[in-house]
Design a protein around this motif. Sequence first.
Motif, short mmCIF file in Angstrom:
data_model
loop_
_atom_site.label_atom_id
_atom_site.label_comp_id
_atom_site.label_asym_id
_atom_site.label_seq_id
_atom_site.Cartn_x
_atom_site.Cartn_y
_atom_site.Cartn_z
N SER A 1 112.10 -1.01 47.43
CA SER A 1 113.16 -2.01 47.27
C SER A 1 114.29 -1.77 48.27
CB SER A 1 113.70 -1.95 45.84
OG SER A 1 114.90 -2.65 45.73
N GLU A 2 114.65 -0.51 48.45
CA GLU A 2 115.75 -0.19 49.39
C GLU A 2 115.34 -0.45 50.83
OE1 GLU A 2 118.59 3.60 50.50
OE2 GLU A 2 117.47 3.64 48.62
N LEU B 1 113.45 -2.78 51.93
CA LEU B 1 113.51 -4.22 52.22
C LEU B 1 114.89 -4.67 52.68
CD1 LEU B 1 111.36 -5.58 49.26
CD2 LEU B 1 110.79 -5.78 51.67
N GLN B 2 115.93 -3.92 52.28
CA GLN B 2 117.29 -4.29 52.66
C GLN B 2 117.58 -4.04 54.14
OE1 GLN B 2 120.28 -2.68 49.99
NE2 GLN B 2 118.86 -2.77 48.26
N LEU C 1 112.48 -5.96 42.59
CA LEU C 1 111.80 -4.67 42.50
C LEU C 1 112.68 -3.59 41.86
CD1 LEU C 1 109.89 -4.59 45.93
CD2 LEU C 1 108.90 -4.83 43.65
N GLU C 2 114.00 -3.71 42.07
CA GLU C 2 114.93 -2.77 41.41
C GLU C 2 114.79 -2.87 39.88
OE1 GLU C 2 119.00 -3.11 42.54
OE2 GLU C 2 118.64 -2.43 44.59
N GLU D 1 113.87 -11.08 51.59
CA GLU D 1 113.95 -9.63 51.43
C GLU D 1 114.97 -9.24 50.36
OE1 GLU D 1 112.15 -10.54 55.28
OE2 GLU D 1 114.02 -11.20 54.36
N THR D 2 116.09 -9.96 50.31
CA THR D 2 117.12 -9.65 49.31
C THR D 2 116.62 -9.96 47.90
OG1 THR D 2 118.80 -10.22 50.95
CG2 THR D 2 119.53 -10.05 48.68
N ARG E 1 123.60 -10.24 47.79
CA ARG E 1 122.99 -9.67 46.58
C ARG E 1 123.60 -10.27 45.31
NH1 ARG E 1 120.17 -4.85 46.65
NH2 ARG E 1 121.29 -4.05 44.84
N SER F 1 114.04 -7.37 46.92
CA SER F 1 114.68 -6.07 46.68
C SER F 1 115.27 -6.01 45.27
CB SER F 1 115.76 -5.83 47.73
OG SER F 1 116.46 -4.64 47.46
N GLU G 1 112.39 3.01 46.25
CA GLU G 1 112.48 3.24 47.70
C GLU G 1 111.95 2.04 48.48
OE1 GLU G 1 113.77 5.71 49.54
OE2 GLU G 1 114.57 6.53 47.67
#
Length: 343
Positions: free
Chosen positions: A243-244, A246-247, A224-225, A217-218, A269, A221, A241
């Motif tokens: 991406s966020e 997934l955190q 995707l950012e 997930e990290t 991260r 994320s 959104e």
Amino acid sequence: HGQSCSESVLVAGGYAIQLSRGSQEMPTYVAKAKIALLDFDLKKHRMSMGVNIVIDDPEELERVRQREMDITKEKIKKISEAGTNVVFTTKGIDDFAMKYLVEAGILGVRRVDKKDIKRIAKCTGAQLILTMANMDGDESFDPATLGAAEEVTEQRVGDNDFIFIKGCASAKAATILIRGANEYMLEEADRSIHDALCAVSRTLESNAVVPGGGAVETALSLHLEDYARTFDSYEQWAIAEFSEALQVIPKTLAMNAAMDAIDLLAALRVRHHAAQAGQDPKKADYKWFGLDLTNGGVRNSVTAGVLEPMVSKLKSLKFATEAAITILRIDDLIKIAPEQEQQ
């Protein structure tokens, strides 16, 4: 129940059922077992419903009774002559039939559940016999229908007797006998083992694993950012959104372990950003890093053995995305006011 969880045992290549011998005079241990699986009663023979026998002579009545007893005796004799030394039946075995089984040295188990007897048939290579009748109108027992196992034994486990079938001939089978101090611990251990077996099953289905501890997930994320910045319209906000969102997984993992979610997520991260940047070859292994909630840090999830089936991750992402799309497609809401109660 009784004893600790650490004393749970794996009966490799065998099967265990929570039943006991039909009679205490039967053997508790049978080596080189030849197993017969029956789906009928071993009881004194009775005529079918609606059948009446009219007898005038009292001597004839005694002969009918004797013949009823002999029919069951002959059945057991044919089963025994086929080389059988263990009998499992889904129905009952009465005291009359038990006497002949004891004399033949056969271990008999009655009232076996249909589900269990089918599994025993699969393990031992036996066939479940519904009737001994043959095409000639007589009764016979085919030795080819017998299953084989290295040993069949009755053992006391906790408060109950168990029949253990070990060294099954036909198929690979295994039974896990869970021990625990009380029913609650046993139920919890059962759920844990079930979850573990399902995870292994999923892994074998997909034949691929991914690092656990929020690593996937990290990494997604962060990727995707960067990908979101390649768009100059509304798509950028949608991807950002996603991406966020997934955190949430690594955050929740840290919070459930009573750790500082912000601190751990920041450290994770940093590692994944260094791996994706690709500037330092020494940091390439950082892509495998996940949360170490035991020590409150981050670590290489692959070397630590924290892995997850890839199919589970793919399905989770697909289903979550589909659910979000379905909700976003709802553009109007109709609310039906409740009916006013009459005064």
